[in-house]
Design an enzyme around this catalytic site. Structure first.
Site, PDB file in Angstrom:
ATOM      1  N   ASP A  84     -25.020 -35.347  37.140  1.00 24.94           N
ATOM      2  CA  ASP A  84     -23.967 -36.046  36.207  1.00 24.94           C
ATOM      3  C   ASP A  84     -23.055 -34.273  35.846  1.00 24.94           C
ATOM      4  OD1 ASP A  84     -25.679 -37.978  35.963  1.00 24.94           O
ATOM      5  OD2 ASP A  84     -26.428 -37.526  33.866  1.00 24.94           O
ATOM      6  N   GLU A 138     -25.573 -45.560  29.772  1.00 19.99           N
ATOM      7  CA  GLU A 138     -25.474 -44.076  29.429  1.00 19.99           C
ATOM      8  C   GLU A 138     -24.342 -43.618  29.049  1.00 19.99           C
ATOM      9  OE1 GLU A 138     -28.751 -42.609  32.774  1.00 19.99           O
ATOM     10  OE2 GLU A 138     -27.258 -44.484  33.254  1.00 19.99           O
TER      11      GLU A 138
END
Length: 431
Positions: free
Chosen positions: A62, A303
């Protein structure tokens, strides 16, 4: 007691947001049935298996560009900065050697989440990233895992608020403040020493660990609403209720075609995009609000939600997986989006289905954790790319950046750029 999306629609006299009255937008099964994994206008270009790796010593996934509260990606004194979830590679660790003594990178990669740490990188070019190290020293974060969030440059003094997720034990939205220091040689992130937990799932709007041991509650993304000027935050959650108690009703079904009325075990997929409001722009005190978007009976994960404000519209993006779709539905790993004219909705799924940018069917796991920036650029990381036969190459590095064009309720993939190309939209000179 069963729970449905409609149970969340209620008048709420919020101490911080005032009198609000909105119903969460339902991402329905009928919407999701429109997902087309073969539409070239919503498909990410193929990533070559000979991709470069930005580090031989760490995995990254990420990626969180430094930005301001309006979403603008910034550099500081000419230095671009990104944060990444990061874990050491273990090529010499006996734990990750196979029976023949070879490094099992696949197993090492799959284990990374348990040792995730927030690290930073800097660059003069918006690529060619230089590793800076940990944001927080070991022991500063109160939990064993540091999961994704958003770094916000607060002012021209170099103060930064890092909103992130404290995980294991539990899961809490948290904030830590530090500062950026630059020189001609590089960048340091300093003084990230005092973590403040802001809030956890409440069990009323958002599912708790007690209600579901595999609950999702993470990924804070703060922003200032361009209309009312207040500080809000979106985050990933699950709709509150005991696991298996949710109802996939008429709203969650939508106008499905004949033969799609049976939802099987879809009641177990209860993802949502959550919302909270701050008392003031300091972001020290927050109140949880009802979800903006629910995906009961559609998908269990929404998400890293985040906004782009463009042409008077609110573009709300999230990422999700193929494997988290509910029974009877299918879609690619990638970006999903919703668009509306007001913060509290209602929202419409982009491109009718919600799909904005998906992995190609022949390489379904090539990239993930996309972040859409206000200039239309989309960054992601490389997960795994097929090589020979059934084999594949693990990434753990930045993917090629792509650009999408937003036109009303529709989006189009337009261009592809270099690996990890994340240019600043504005340079901030420190005073």
């Amino acid at each position: 007691m069963s729970t449905s999306s409609s149970a969340l629609s209620q008048l709420k006299n919020s101490p911080l947001a005032g009198n609000i009255n909105y119903e969460p937008t339902v991402w329905s099964r009928a919407d999701a049935l429109k997902v087309n994994e073969n539409d070239p206008t919503t498909t990410q270009p193929l990533v070559s298996a000979d991709f470069p790796v930005m580090s031989d010593t760490v995995f990254i996934w990420d990626t969180m560009p430094l930005r301001e509260l309006d979403g603008t990606v910034v550099s500081v004194n000419g230095w671009s900065v990104i944060l990444t979830l990061t874990a050491d590679r273990h090529p010499d660790d006996p734990q990750y050697l196979d029976a023949n003594g070879r490094y099992d990178i696949k197993r090492d990669w799959e284990d990374r989440h348990g040792r995730a740490r927030m690290c930073y990188w800097y660059s003069r070019t918006g690529k060619d990233w230089i590793f800076g190290g940990r944001v927080m020293a070991e022991g500063v974060s109160p939990t064993t895992r540091e999961w994704a969030g958003t770094p916000i440059l607060l002012n021209d003094k170099g103060d930064i608020d890092l909103y992130y997720t404290c995980v294991t034990p539990g899961a809490a939205i948290a904030k830590v403040r530090g500062r950026i220091v630059t020189s001609d040689q590089g960048v340091e992130l300093k003084d990230f020493t005092q973590v403040k937990k802001l809030f956890e799932a409440d069990g009323t709007y958002y599912q708790t660990e007690a209600q579901n041991s595999s609950w999702n509650f993470r990924d804070p993304s703060p922003f200032i609403d361009p209309n009312d000027g207040k500080l809000y935050m979106v985050f990933e959650g699950n709709v509150a209720g005991e696991r298996g108690s949710h109802t996939v009703g008429a709203a969650e079904l939508g106008p499905v075609p004949p033969g799609h009325e049976d939802v099987g075990g879809a009641r177990f997929q209860v993802g949502c995009i959550g919302l909270a409001v701050a008392k003031d722009l300091s972001g020290e005190e927050w109140e949880i609000l009802p979800p903006l978007v629910t995906a009961v009976g559609v998908n269990d994960q929404t998400e890293r939600p985040h906004y782009i404000f463009q042409d008077g519209k609110y573009y709300l993006f999230t990422i999700s997986h193929k494997f988290t779709y509910a029974e009877g539905l299918e879609g690619p790993d990638g970006v999903y989006g919703f668009v509306g004219e007001h913060l509290f909705g209602p929202y419409r799924p982009m491109n009718a289905s919600g799909l904005v940018l998906g992995n190609p069917p022949e390489q379904p796991f090539q990239t993930y954790s996309h972040c859409v920036m206000p200039n239309g650029l989309v960054t992601s990381f490389i997960d795994s790319v097929p090589t020979d036969g059934e084999d594949y190459r693990i990434g753990g590095t930045e993917a090629p950046t792509v650009r999408i064009v937003l036109k009303g309720d529709r989006s189009f993939v337009q261009e592809e750029y270099d690996y990890g190309y994340i240019p600043a939209m504005k340079d901030v000179q420190l005073s």
